[in-house]
Design a protein around this motif. Structure first.
Motif, PDB file in Angstrom:
ATOM      1  N   ALA A 289      35.309  47.047  21.979  1.00 28.21           N
ATOM      2  CA  ALA A 289      36.626  47.096  23.024  1.00 28.21           C
ATOM      3  C   ALA A 289      36.154  46.086  24.156  1.00 28.21           C
ATOM      4  CB  ALA A 289      36.383  48.488  23.620  1.00 28.21           C
ATOM      5  N   ALA A 290      37.347  45.804  24.700  1.00 26.57           N
ATOM      6  CA  ALA A 290      37.070  44.767  26.148  1.00 26.57           C
ATOM      7  C   ALA A 290      36.713  45.743  27.293  1.00 26.57           C
ATOM      8  CB  ALA A 290      38.452  43.989  26.154  1.00 26.57           C
ATOM      9  N   ILE A 291      36.026  45.215  27.970  1.00 26.09           N
ATOM     10  CA  ILE A 291      35.458  45.941  29.205  1.00 26.09           C
ATOM     11  C   ILE A 291      36.573  46.568  30.164  1.00 26.09           C
ATOM     12  CG2 ILE A 291      34.890  43.998  30.665  1.00 26.09           C
ATOM     13  CD1 ILE A 291      32.412  45.444  31.353  1.00 26.09           C
ATOM     14  N   GLU A 292      37.643  45.555  30.182  1.00 25.63           N
ATOM     15  CA  GLU A 292      38.546  46.069  31.039  1.00 25.63           C
ATOM     16  C   GLU A 292      39.725  46.757  30.456  1.00 25.63           C
ATOM     17  OE1 GLU A 292      40.075  44.297  34.025  1.00 25.63           O
ATOM     18  OE2 GLU A 292      39.076  42.376  34.092  1.00 25.63           O
ATOM     19  N   ALA A 293      39.625  47.336  29.194  1.00 24.08           N
ATOM     20  CA  ALA A 293      40.444  48.334  28.630  1.00 24.08           C
ATOM     21  C   ALA A 293      39.612  49.648  29.068  1.00 24.08           C
ATOM     22  CB  ALA A 293      40.577  48.152  27.088  1.00 24.08           C
ATOM     23  N   VAL A 294      38.334  49.641  29.053  1.00 21.33           N
ATOM     24  CA  VAL A 294      37.485  50.917  29.061  1.00 21.33           C
ATOM     25  C   VAL A 294      37.059  51.494  30.374  1.00 21.33           C
ATOM     26  CG1 VAL A 294      35.095  51.945  28.162  1.00 21.33           C
ATOM     27  CG2 VAL A 294      36.633  50.374  26.658  1.00 21.33           C
ATOM     28  N   ALA A 295      36.479  50.326  31.227  1.00 23.51           N
ATOM     29  CA  ALA A 295      36.114  50.888  32.306  1.00 23.51           C
ATOM     30  C   ALA A 295      37.118  51.536  33.432  1.00 23.51           C
ATOM     31  CB  ALA A 295      35.626  49.554  33.155  1.00 23.51           C
ATOM     32  N   PRO A 296      38.268  51.044  33.353  1.00 22.58           N
ATOM     33  CA  PRO A 296      39.063  52.043  34.455  1.00 22.58           C
ATOM     34  C   PRO A 296      39.199  53.542  34.108  1.00 22.58           C
ATOM     35  CG  PRO A 296      40.231  50.041  33.506  1.00 22.58           C
ATOM     36  CD  PRO A 296      38.915  50.135  32.890  1.00 22.58           C
ATOM     37  N   ARG A 297      38.783  53.724  32.794  1.00 21.73           N
ATOM     38  CA  ARG A 297      38.911  55.332  32.577  1.00 21.73           C
ATOM     39  C   ARG A 297      37.909  56.098  33.322  1.00 21.73           C
ATOM     40  NH1 ARG A 297      38.660  55.191  25.844  1.00 21.73           N
ATOM     41  NH2 ARG A 297      39.532  53.257  25.702  1.00 21.73           N
ATOM     42  N   TYR A 298      36.752  55.338  33.770  1.00 28.91           N
ATOM     43  CA  TYR A 298      35.828  56.401  34.498  1.00 28.91           C
ATOM     44  C   TYR A 298      35.272  55.728  35.792  1.00 28.91           C
ATOM     45  CZ  TYR A 298      32.220  52.971  32.574  1.00 28.91           C
ATOM     46  OH  TYR A 298      31.521  51.757  32.430  1.00 28.91           O
ATOM     47  N   LEU A 299      35.851  54.583  36.056  1.00 29.98           N
ATOM     48  CA  LEU A 299      35.342  53.809  37.349  1.00 29.98           C
ATOM     49  C   LEU A 299      36.603  54.045  38.367  1.00 29.98           C
ATOM     50  CD1 LEU A 299      33.558  50.295  36.286  1.00 29.98           C
ATOM     51  CD2 LEU A 299      32.714  52.675  37.378  1.00 29.98           C
ATOM     52  N   GLY A 300      36.462  55.127  39.357  1.00 30.42           N
ATOM     53  CA  GLY A 300      37.457  55.360  40.393  1.00 30.42           C
ATOM     54  C   GLY A 300      38.760  55.756  39.884  1.00 30.42           C
ATOM     55  N   HIS A 301      39.742  55.933  40.673  1.00 34.76           N
ATOM     56  CA  HIS A 301      40.940  56.727  40.248  1.00 34.76           C
ATOM     57  C   HIS A 301      42.043  55.819  41.105  1.00 34.76           C
ATOM     58  CE1 HIS A 301      39.136  60.109  38.592  1.00 34.76           C
ATOM     59  NE2 HIS A 301      38.192  59.940  39.621  1.00 34.76           N
ATOM     60  N   ARG A 302      42.890  54.978  40.341  1.00 32.05           N
ATOM     61  CA  ARG A 302      43.871  54.251  40.867  1.00 32.05           C
ATOM     62  C   ARG A 302      45.234  54.655  40.636  1.00 32.05           C
ATOM     63  NH1 ARG A 302      43.310  48.872  38.158  1.00 32.05           N
ATOM     64  NH2 ARG A 302      43.016  50.095  36.359  1.00 32.05           N
ATOM     65  N   GLY A 303      45.477  55.816  40.192  1.00 28.39           N
ATOM     66  CA  GLY A 303      46.575  56.636  40.205  1.00 28.39           C
ATOM     67  C   GLY A 303      47.014  56.792  38.779  1.00 28.39           C
ATOM     68  N   GLY A 304      47.994  57.820  38.632  1.00 29.64           N
ATOM     69  CA  GLY A 304      48.571  58.126  37.034  1.00 29.64           C
ATOM     70  C   GLY A 304      49.128  56.801  36.631  1.00 29.64           C
ATOM     71  N   ARG A 305      49.937  56.014  37.180  1.00 31.94           N
ATOM     72  CA  ARG A 305      50.779  54.950  36.592  1.00 31.94           C
ATOM     73  C   ARG A 305      49.615  53.900  35.922  1.00 31.94           C
ATOM     74  NH1 ARG A 305      55.436  52.325  36.587  1.00 31.94           N
ATOM     75  NH2 ARG A 305      55.412  50.123  36.574  1.00 31.94           N
ATOM     76  N   ASP A 306      48.582  53.615  36.797  1.00 34.58           N
ATOM     77  CA  ASP A 306      47.569  52.543  36.322  1.00 34.58           C
ATOM     78  C   ASP A 306      46.763  53.260  35.178  1.00 34.58           C
ATOM     79  OD1 ASP A 306      48.372  50.468  37.869  1.00 34.58           O
ATOM     80  OD2 ASP A 306      47.028  51.287  39.509  1.00 34.58           O
ATOM     81  N   ALA A 307      46.375  54.448  35.264  1.00 39.29           N
ATOM     82  CA  ALA A 307      45.915  55.080  34.262  1.00 39.29           C
ATOM     83  C   ALA A 307      46.506  54.877  33.052  1.00 39.29           C
ATOM     84  CB  ALA A 307      45.344  56.446  34.460  1.00 39.29           C
TER      85      ALA A 307
END
Length: 317
Positions: A289-307
């Motif tokens: 997996a690419a790091i940019e595809a995984v890291a957003p799941r557990y680093l911070g909360h950028r809103g439902g749309r971004d998630a």
């Protein structure tokens, strides 16, 4: 019934390996010196946690009978030369001898990318010696060599994100060091694929695999990524070599496990990147997996749309 002993099963990687193998129907034994450390895996019905110090003579011989395989995950990142020797050389030697006594032949050993008998750090040299003696043991051995491992609960990207939530800037040693970070779930999947005869279990015996992700990033870029995906991004200030050595020495003197040591700095003088000479995760049927595809799941909360967008970008698994 498939039964596996996992040494280091209460650690970051160990927890994910336990969960992966549990879902695949394995019965798992996890020894630990302190039962409280096993809270993350004790809830799994097919995991048995036993209080034992595997460094003590006879402990492994008592634990191993009845198991079909061993996954060895024990490692340290900081310590004296004697501590590295104990964890990375003496313990594998004890494990190999105990496995032969118990008649357990199958071993998956998780080592590290870039280990070398001529490496600049105690960590790299001791890990290389441990690998060598396991190869000479005659066991049915598979070695996995991951780059730096990230994922839910890591002390890597999470730490960089937390630092940037409180510091106005990040003073960073070895900012230009290059890594090929790998998702912890991909490492756990590689362990599972190596153990499963229906997948790559037979082919993987005697093999060493570089477990690396698809992205090569400098340490500075990884810090910036953690800040951007976490709460906030701060400027990264690379430290000159002498200042970095002083910083690492001060961290070594602080109570608890240091965030950085001089041995870490020595290790980072060599790129932690797969050179293509060994097979990688695709040889085990895994698309890392690419790091940019995984890291957003557990680093911070950028809103439902971004998630949701992050979820849609995830590669099929």
């Amino acid at each position: 019934m498939k039964k596996v002993l996992i040494t280091g099963g209460t650690g970051f990687v160990g927890r994910h390996v336990c969960e992966k193998l549990h879902r695949l129907g394995w019965h798992i034994t996890v020894p630990t010196r302190r039962m409280a450390k096993a809270a993350a895996v004790q809830h799994l019905p097919r995991v048995t946690v036993l209080e034992a110090d595997i460094h003590q003579p006879g402990a492994l011989e008592r634990l191993l009978p009845g198991h079909d395989a061993v996954v060895h995950l024990v490692a340290i990142l900081h310590g004296s030369e004697a501590a590295f020797e104990q964890a990375h050389v003496a313990l594998p030697r004890q494990l190999a001898a105990a496995m032969k006594t118990a008649g357990v032949q199958r071993l998956v050993h998780v080592s590290a990318l870039g280990v070398s008998a001529e490496g600049p750090s105690l960590y790299q040299r001791s890990k290389a010696r441990g690998e060598a003696l396991l190869r000479e043991s005659g066991l049915d051995l598979t070695i996995l060599r991951p780059s730096v491992i990230y994922g839910q609960g890591d002390r890597f990207l999470n730490l960089f994100a937390q630092m940037q939530s409180v510091l106005p800037f990040v003073p960073l040693a070895s900012a230009g060091a290059r890594f090929q970070p790998v998702w912890v779930e991909d490492v756990a999947e590689a362990v599972a694929a190596s153990l499963d005869p229906a997948r790559h279990g037979r082919d993987s015996i005697g093999q060493t695999y570089d477990a690396a992700g698809p992205d090569v990033l400098t340490l500075a870029q990884l810090v910036q990524l953690a800040g951007r995906l976490g709460s906030r991004q701060r400027p990264v200030i690379p430290l000159p070599g002498f200042v970095a050595q002083v910083q690492a020495r001060l961290m070594e003197l602080a109570p608890g496990e240091p965030l950085m040591s001089r041995d870490n700095l020595a290790a980072m003088t060599v790129d932690n990147v797969a050179d293509g000479r060994l097979p990688g995760l695709p040889a085990l049927g895994i698309t890392p997996a690419a790091i940019e595809a995984v890291a957003p799941r557990y680093l911070g909360h950028r809103g439902g749309r971004d998630a949701l967008l992050d979820y849609r970008r995830q590669p099929p698994r």
